[in-house]
Design an enzyme around this catalytic site. Structure first.
Site, PDB file in Angstrom:
ATOM      1  N   HIS A  80       0.763  -1.292   0.117  1.00  0.00           N
ATOM      2  CA  HIS A  80      -0.208   0.228   0.078  1.00  0.00           C
ATOM      3  C   HIS A  80       0.817   1.284  -0.028  1.00  0.00           C
ATOM      4  O   HIS A  80       0.546   2.067  -0.641  1.00  0.00           O
ATOM      5  CB  HIS A  80      -0.847   0.460   1.137  1.00  0.00           C
ATOM      6  CG  HIS A  80      -1.934  -1.198   1.340  1.00  0.00           C
ATOM      7  ND1 HIS A  80      -2.055  -1.791   2.414  1.00  0.00           N
ATOM      8  CD2 HIS A  80      -3.048  -1.516   0.409  1.00  0.00           C
ATOM      9  CE1 HIS A  80      -3.059  -2.688   2.218  1.00  0.00           C
ATOM     10  NE2 HIS A  80      -3.524  -2.545   1.062  1.00  0.00           N
ATOM     11  N   LYS A 130     -15.605  -7.687   4.918  1.00  0.00           N
ATOM     12  CA  LYS A 130     -14.361  -8.389   5.446  1.00  0.00           C
ATOM     13  C   LYS A 130     -14.205  -8.634   6.781  1.00  0.00           C
ATOM     14  O   LYS A 130     -13.261  -9.441   7.138  1.00  0.00           O
ATOM     15  CB  LYS A 130     -13.068  -7.884   4.726  1.00  0.00           C
ATOM     16  CG  LYS A 130     -13.112  -7.674   3.266  1.00  0.00           C
ATOM     17  CD  LYS A 130     -11.620  -7.146   2.630  1.00  0.00           C
ATOM     18  CE  LYS A 130     -11.711  -7.351   1.106  1.00  0.00           C
ATOM     19  NZ  LYS A 130     -10.396  -6.527   0.743  1.00  0.00           N
ATOM     20  N   ARG A 190      -1.985  -5.472  -8.683  1.00  0.00           N
ATOM     21  CA  ARG A 190      -0.882  -6.312  -8.294  1.00  0.00           C
ATOM     22  C   ARG A 190      -0.539  -7.493  -9.437  1.00  0.00           C
ATOM     23  O   ARG A 190       0.582  -7.978  -9.665  1.00  0.00           O
ATOM     24  CB  ARG A 190      -1.154  -7.120  -6.929  1.00  0.00           C
ATOM     25  CG  ARG A 190      -0.751  -6.545  -5.665  1.00  0.00           C
ATOM     26  CD  ARG A 190      -1.527  -7.106  -4.671  1.00  0.00           C
ATOM     27  NE  ARG A 190      -2.803  -6.730  -4.668  1.00  0.00           N
ATOM     28  CZ  ARG A 190      -3.713  -7.176  -3.625  1.00  0.00           C
ATOM     29  NH1 ARG A 190      -3.172  -7.270  -2.421  1.00  0.00           N
ATOM     30  NH2 ARG A 190      -4.829  -6.861  -3.891  1.00  0.00           N
ATOM     31  N   SER A 238      -2.876  -7.904   2.676  1.00  0.00           N
ATOM     32  CA  SER A 238      -3.176  -7.852   4.097  1.00  0.00           C
ATOM     33  C   SER A 238      -3.625  -9.145   4.648  1.00  0.00           C
ATOM     34  O   SER A 238      -3.382  -9.511   5.665  1.00  0.00           O
ATOM     35  CB  SER A 238      -4.263  -6.920   4.242  1.00  0.00           C
ATOM     36  OG  SER A 238      -3.741  -5.659   4.004  1.00  0.00           O
TER      37      SER A 238
HETATM   38  P1  ADP Z   1      -9.806  -3.848  -0.539  1.00  0.00           P
HETATM   39  O1  ADP Z   1      -9.294  -5.028  -0.639  1.00  0.00           O
HETATM   40  O2  ADP Z   1     -10.671  -3.249   0.382  1.00  0.00           O
HETATM   41  O3  ADP Z   1      -9.798  -3.128  -1.919  1.00  0.00           O
HETATM   42  P2  ADP Z   1      -6.850  -3.161   0.119  1.00  0.00           P
HETATM   43  O4  ADP Z   1      -6.391  -2.449   1.499  1.00  0.00           O
HETATM   44  O5  ADP Z   1      -6.724  -4.694  -0.143  1.00  0.00           O
HETATM   45  O6  ADP Z   1      -8.550  -2.971  -0.082  1.00  0.00           O
HETATM   46  O7  ADP Z   1      -6.498  -2.724  -1.189  1.00  0.00           O
HETATM   47  C1  ADP Z   1      -6.577  -1.179  -1.571  1.00  0.00           C
HETATM   48  C2  ADP Z   1      -5.948  -0.925  -2.948  1.00  0.00           C
HETATM   49  O8  ADP Z   1      -4.515  -1.317  -2.575  1.00  0.00           O
HETATM   50  C3  ADP Z   1      -6.353  -1.863  -3.964  1.00  0.00           C
HETATM   51  O9  ADP Z   1      -6.212  -1.028  -5.010  1.00  0.00           O
HETATM   52  C4  ADP Z   1      -5.353  -3.117  -3.802  1.00  0.00           C
HETATM   53  O10 ADP Z   1      -5.346  -3.451  -5.177  1.00  0.00           O
HETATM   54  C5  ADP Z   1      -4.148  -2.170  -3.595  1.00  0.00           C
HETATM   55  N1  ADP Z   1      -3.027  -2.968  -3.011  1.00  0.00           N
HETATM   56  C6  ADP Z   1      -3.334  -3.859  -2.055  1.00  0.00           C
HETATM   57  N2  ADP Z   1      -1.829  -4.615  -1.724  1.00  0.00           N
HETATM   58  C7  ADP Z   1      -1.082  -4.080  -2.692  1.00  0.00           C
HETATM   59  C8  ADP Z   1       0.466  -4.327  -3.059  1.00  0.00           C
HETATM   60  N3  ADP Z   1       0.912  -5.114  -2.385  1.00  0.00           N
HETATM   61  N4  ADP Z   1       1.099  -3.739  -4.023  1.00  0.00           N
HETATM   62  C9  ADP Z   1       0.143  -2.784  -4.716  1.00  0.00           C
HETATM   63  N5  ADP Z   1      -0.985  -2.399  -4.582  1.00  0.00           N
HETATM   64  C10 ADP Z   1      -1.744  -3.346  -3.545  1.00  0.00           C
END
Ligand code: ADP
Length: 165
Positions: free
Chosen positions: A17, A41, A91, A128
């Site tokens: 993130h 979630k 990703r 996450s």
């Molecule tokens: P949600 O699952 O509710 O969308 P997340 O916090 O998992 O929320 O993800 C928020 C954003 O961050 C999404 O666009 C996701 O694709 C991106 N994201 C999550 N992990 C990564 C990562 N390791 N690298 C790049 N982008 C990521």
């Protein structure tokens, strides 16, 4: 000033993130990190804890605002904030289909708001969900989550997550 909204569950924030936020700051002057509270979630961390972890990780960078996003449509939230860009990270191919649908649904709901994607680099394998799974099994999370997050996970799971410590 061009701002973007980066919304997500952030349960917890990872270096993946953070790398998207850092890259986003190349294109935008301000990023609002919006923590989703009304999520299907069932997050492990409370919204307050998630916001705190993000603030800690961003080291008081004044281009970053951490907010909560309780209910309703993301496009309505963006409109309330006067922001027209939604930032997302991509990703892998697996993310693509869902993101394509969401971006187009949001475009349908409000054509004035555009979704902008940033490709994941070093942390493409980090989610996450996987972080929590690894932490629950005592995995070493150094380098893939901020140190404050690793510490919180150790407390949450009542075990040492860094085998080298
Ligand atoms: P949600 O699952 O509710 O969308 P997340 O916090 O998992 O929320 O993800 C928020 C954003 O961050 C999404 O666009 C996701 O694709 C991106 N994201 C999550 N992990 C990564 C990562 N390791 N690298 C790049 N982008 C990521």
């Amino acid at each position: 000033m061009t701002a973007a909204i980066y919304a997500g569950t952030f349960d917890p924030i990872t270096n993946g993130h953070i790398s998207i936020i850092r890259s986003g700051l190349v294109a935008f002057d301000e990023i609002i990190v919006a923590v989703l509270t009304n999520t299907k979630k069932a997050p492990m961390f409370s919204v307050e804890e998630r916001m705190e972890m993000i603030k800690d990780a961003m080291n008081g960078d004044d281009r970053i605002t951490v907010d909560r996003f309780d209910d309703g449509l993301l496009v309505d939230y963006a409109r309330r904030k006067g922001v027209r860009v939604v930032l997302r990270g991509l990703r892998a191919v697996g993310d693509f289909e869902h993101e394509l649908q969401m971006a187009n649904m949001n475009r349908h709901l409000d054509p004035d708001i555009e979704t902008v994607f940033i490709m994941a680099s070093d942390y493409f394998f980090v989610s996450s969900t996987l972080i929590k799974e690894a932490a629950s099994l005592g995995g070493d999370l150094q380098g893939i989550v901020p140190e404050g997050v690793a510490a919180k996970l150790r407390v949450k799971f009542g075990r040492q997550t860094d085998r080298r410590a």
